[in-house]
Design a protein around this motif. Structure first.
Motif, short mmCIF file in Angstrom:
data_model
loop_
_atom_site.label_atom_id
_atom_site.label_comp_id
_atom_site.label_asym_id
_atom_site.label_seq_id
_atom_site.Cartn_x
_atom_site.Cartn_y
_atom_site.Cartn_z
N HIS A 101 90.07 -60.87 74.05
CA HIS A 101 91.00 -61.88 73.55
C HIS A 101 92.26 -61.15 73.10
O HIS A 101 92.17 -60.13 72.42
CB HIS A 101 90.41 -62.63 72.35
N GLY A 102 93.42 -61.68 73.50
CA GLY A 102 94.69 -61.08 73.10
C GLY A 102 95.32 -60.31 74.25
O GLY A 102 94.74 -60.14 75.31
N THR A 103 96.55 -59.86 74.01
CA THR A 103 97.30 -59.08 74.98
C THR A 103 97.34 -57.64 74.51
O THR A 103 97.78 -57.37 73.39
CB THR A 103 98.75 -59.62 75.10
N PRO A 104 96.86 -56.69 75.34
CA PRO A 104 96.88 -55.28 74.94
C PRO A 104 98.30 -54.83 74.56
O PRO A 104 99.24 -54.98 75.34
CB PRO A 104 96.39 -54.55 76.19
N THR A 105 98.42 -54.32 73.35
CA THR A 105 99.70 -53.90 72.79
C THR A 105 99.51 -52.53 72.13
O THR A 105 98.51 -52.33 71.43
CB THR A 105 100.13 -54.91 71.70
N PRO A 106 100.44 -51.59 72.33
CA PRO A 106 100.30 -50.28 71.68
C PRO A 106 100.15 -50.43 70.17
O PRO A 106 100.91 -51.16 69.54
CB PRO A 106 101.60 -49.55 72.03
N ASN A 107 99.14 -49.78 69.61
CA ASN A 107 98.85 -49.87 68.19
C ASN A 107 98.37 -48.51 67.71
O ASN A 107 97.92 -47.70 68.52
CB ASN A 107 97.76 -50.93 67.98
N SER A 108 98.44 -48.22 66.45
CA SER A 108 97.94 -46.98 65.87
C SER A 108 98.60 -45.79 66.55
O SER A 108 99.81 -45.70 66.60
CB SER A 108 96.41 -46.95 65.97
N GLU A 109 97.78 -44.88 67.14
CA GLU A 109 98.35 -43.67 67.75
C GLU A 109 98.86 -43.89 69.18
O GLU A 109 99.38 -42.99 69.80
CB GLU A 109 97.31 -42.53 67.75
N ILE A 110 98.72 -45.10 69.69
CA ILE A 110 99.11 -45.38 71.07
C ILE A 110 100.61 -45.64 71.16
O ILE A 110 101.15 -46.47 70.42
CB ILE A 110 98.32 -46.58 71.64
N ASP A 111 101.27 -44.93 72.06
CA ASP A 111 102.71 -45.04 72.26
C ASP A 111 103.05 -45.97 73.42
O ASP A 111 104.10 -46.60 73.42
CB ASP A 111 103.29 -43.65 72.51
N GLU A 112 102.14 -46.02 74.42
CA GLU A 112 102.44 -46.76 75.64
C GLU A 112 101.17 -47.31 76.27
O GLU A 112 100.14 -46.63 76.28
CB GLU A 112 103.14 -45.80 76.62
N VAL A 113 101.25 -48.52 76.79
CA VAL A 113 100.16 -49.15 77.54
C VAL A 113 100.70 -49.41 78.94
O VAL A 113 101.78 -49.99 79.09
CB VAL A 113 99.70 -50.47 76.89
N VAL A 114 99.98 -48.95 79.97
CA VAL A 114 100.44 -49.09 81.36
C VAL A 114 99.28 -49.52 82.25
O VAL A 114 98.11 -49.35 81.90
CB VAL A 114 101.02 -47.77 81.91
N TRP A 115 99.63 -50.08 83.41
CA TRP A 115 98.65 -50.41 84.44
C TRP A 115 98.85 -49.39 85.56
O TRP A 115 99.93 -49.30 86.13
CB TRP A 115 98.87 -51.83 84.95
N LEU A 116 97.81 -48.61 85.85
CA LEU A 116 97.89 -47.55 86.84
C LEU A 116 97.09 -47.91 88.10
O LEU A 116 96.13 -48.68 88.03
CB LEU A 116 97.36 -46.24 86.27
N THR A 117 97.49 -47.31 89.22
CA THR A 117 96.77 -47.44 90.48
C THR A 117 96.15 -46.08 90.81
O THR A 117 96.39 -45.08 90.12
CB THR A 117 97.70 -47.86 91.63
#
Length: 133
Positions: free
Chosen positions: A92-108
């Motif tokens: 549930h929710g949209t993945p958003t950078p939080n805490s120590e995370i600087d970037e959220v990406v979708w990789l192939t």
């Protein structure tokens, strides 16, 4: 003698891509997750880490074991092995950078060289099963 780092990871796939994160100051991407705390089950660790890193909630009833992978730990001396116990799950929710995370990406699969060694094994597995394009 080798040292084992025990980690739990969340495999989130959409449209042939995998959700990955980059922590502050890091040069590679990692599949979201982390180390268990004393007394935690895999599910406890998965839910806590994903909420901390991505500000979303895992749906416990949908958690499914995908596989366990081992490789040399990125950024650690030789002989330090990381074990990733991987799960899929709805959220549930949209993945958003939080805490120590600087970037959220979708990789192939083409991004394989941009992730840690154990994640490369996971990318290989997902590519072979046709889930990662």
């Amino acid at each position: 003698m080798s040292t084992l780092i025990d980690k739990i990871a969340w495999i989130c796939l959409e449209h042939g891509k995998i959700l990955s994160t980059r922590s502050h100051g890091k040069d590679v991407y990692y599949i979201p997750g982390g180390k268990r705390e004393p007394g935690e089950t895999d599910l406890d660790t998965l839910a806590r880490e994903i909420t901390e890193e991505l500000a979303i909630t895992i749906v416990p009833a949908t958690v499914t074991h995908l596989g366990t992978f081992r490789a040399q730990a990125h950024g650690h001396p030789g002989g330090v092995i990381v074990q990733m116990i991987c799960y899929t799950a709805d959220h549930h929710g949209t993945p958003t950078p939080n805490s120590e995370i600087d970037e959220v990406v979708w990789l192939t699969y083409a991004d394989r060289i941009r992730v840690s060694p154990v994640d490369q094994l996971i990318f290989d597995h997902l590519h072979q099963t046709g889930e990662l394009h």
